[in-house]
Enzyme design. Structure first.
Site, PDB file in Angstrom:
ATOM      1  N   HIS A  59      34.565  70.895  61.421  1.00  0.00           N
ATOM      2  CA  HIS A  59      35.099  70.477  62.711  1.00  0.00           C
ATOM      3  C   HIS A  59      34.646  71.433  63.813  1.00  0.00           C
ATOM      4  O   HIS A  59      34.226  72.568  63.549  1.00  0.00           O
ATOM      5  CB  HIS A  59      36.628  70.433  62.659  1.00  0.00           C
ATOM      6  N   GLU A  61      36.291  73.077  66.196  1.00  0.00           N
ATOM      7  CA  GLU A  61      37.055  74.319  66.356  1.00  0.00           C
ATOM      8  C   GLU A  61      36.655  75.345  65.303  1.00  0.00           C
ATOM      9  O   GLU A  61      36.513  76.540  65.600  1.00  0.00           O
ATOM     10  CB  GLU A  61      38.567  74.035  66.250  1.00  0.00           C
ATOM     11  N   CYS A  84      43.431  69.236  64.578  1.00  0.00           N
ATOM     12  CA  CYS A  84      44.131  68.667  63.427  1.00  0.00           C
ATOM     13  C   CYS A  84      45.122  69.666  62.841  1.00  0.00           C
ATOM     14  O   CYS A  84      44.941  70.894  62.918  1.00  0.00           O
ATOM     15  CB  CYS A  84      43.133  68.218  62.365  1.00  0.00           C
ATOM     16  N   CYS A  93      42.372  72.806  61.423  1.00  0.00           N
ATOM     17  CA  CYS A  93      41.848  73.700  62.454  1.00  0.00           C
ATOM     18  C   CYS A  93      42.971  74.498  63.124  1.00  0.00           C
ATOM     19  O   CYS A  93      42.765  75.632  63.542  1.00  0.00           O
ATOM     20  CB  CYS A  93      41.093  72.894  63.508  1.00  0.00           C
TER      21      CYS A  93
END
Length: 367
Positions: A59, A61, A84, A93
């Site tokens: 992801h 982040e 998330c 994250c």
């Protein structure tokens, strides 16, 4: 959760727009996950950036935090979509953000995924992290229109595409291509931005298309090829059939000879059997549901007259690209689509164009 509207500065908007650019850059290339952009700022200086990895992981982040060479303590994280909080194939994250001692989190829109939906706000506040939502929300909703549609409808976001002459023909007796080279480039960009492409067996056997992206450096991002072929009429020497071993190809069919089925399977083509309706046709809504179940999230339909008409009739296009040439075909034209173009004007009220860099062609976008 507080209902008050968060306030933002011009700097906040500047950094969020950078995050949006990162998200747009990977749009259509992140599989079933949304494309997200992330910017980390400390003392008004960008100390790291991240975007969702190809195919959806890692992801944004995670990438921004892990690639940062400076101390993250006290920094601000700008992200285009709510971080998330749930465990999936990777840890959430939000847990990494908390561990990194980031002081402030600002995101544009709440994630519509039922596992998220604002849960990060409560979590961050419990850890004394200042969290703000809704920055440039209108733009955020535009960027995530296909993702929001995927999550709310469990269907792929469908983009239609059709090229016509000035007098509304889609084929020519003399010309291989109706529109110019600039329109052709945009067609290939659409293929690059969509994870799957759909045509009928009639178009396949008439045009013998490749259905890939042929822009230099982007060919590896060619879409999954989906063919609607009720009776497995695909020609064995077609481009699709001869390249299927190395390219992801799916055929939706209803019946066919076992010898043909064995041949297609041997060539690496995935065959999915679907029922037909009383008119001996596939129900297109069922086709879309099946496509969604095999991972299709952004679907480009490059149909001919009949397939385009069927999608229009059922209003299954989320948006539509109409490529219109500046030339009349007259007596050399084949298959006129004036009624289909009239349906576009009736059923899709929002219309824009991108004809500033397409030579004499006009490209209208309906939504």
């Amino acid at each position: 959760m507080s209902t008050r509207k968060d306030k933002f500065t011009k700097k906040d908007s500047f950094f969020m727009n950078l995050a949006f650019n990162l998200a747009r850059d990977r749009s259509g290339l992140t599989g079933e996950n949304p494309s997200v952009g992330c910017i980390i700022v400390k003392n008004d200086e960008i100390i790291s950036i991240g975007q969702t990895g190809l195919k959806g992981r890692p992801h944004a982040e995670f990438n921004a935090i892990k690639s940062c060479k400076k101390n993250l303590k006290g920094s601000t994280l700008y992200v285009s979509l709510e971080p998330c909080t749930h465990y999936g194939k990777t840890p959430p994250c939000s847990k990494l953000i908390i561990k990194s001692k980031i002081k402030k989190v600002i995101f544009s829109i709440i994630d519509i995924d039922k596992r998220a939906r604002g849960k990060s706000i409560k979590l961050f506040k419990s850890k004394n992290i200042l969290v703000k939502k809704g920055l440039l929300k209108k733009e955020g909703n535009k960027i995530y229109k296909s993702y929001i549609f995927n999550k709310s409808e469990n269907l792929p976001f469908v983009t239609g595409k059709l090229a016509v002459s000035k007098d509304n023909f889609i084929y020519s007796k003399k010309k291989l291509r109706i529109t110019n080279k600039y329109s052709n480039k945009i067609t290939h960009l659409l293929r690059y931005r969509n994870d799957s492409i759909l045509i009928s067996s009639k178009t396949l056997n008439t045009d013998n298309p490749r259905l890939d992206c042929r822009i230099k450096g982007l060919s590896s991002f060619s879409p999954k090829r989906i063919i609607l072929d009720r009776r497995l009429s695909i020609k064995k020497n077609s481009h699709i059939c001869s390249t299927s071993v190395n390219k992801n190809t799916v055929i939706f069919y209803n019946s066919g000879k076992q010898k043909k089925i064995n041949l297609l399977k041997k060539r690496g083509i995935k065959l999915l059997k679907l029922s037909v309706n009383k008119d001996n046709l596939f129900d297109l809504k069922s086709v879309l549901k099946k496509a969604f179940s095999i991972g299709c999230r952004n679907l480009l339909v490059e149909g001919g007259k009949n397939l385009t008409n069927s999608f229009l009739k059922n209003k299954l296009f989320n948006e539509f690209y109409l490529f219109k040439s500046s030339y009349n075909l007259g007596s050399t034209g084949i298959l006129k689509v004036s009624s289909q173009l009239h349906q576009l004007d009736i059923k899709y009220k929002n219309k824009s164009n991108i004809n500033s860099f397409t030579g004499n062609d006009i490209i209208n976008i309906y939504s």
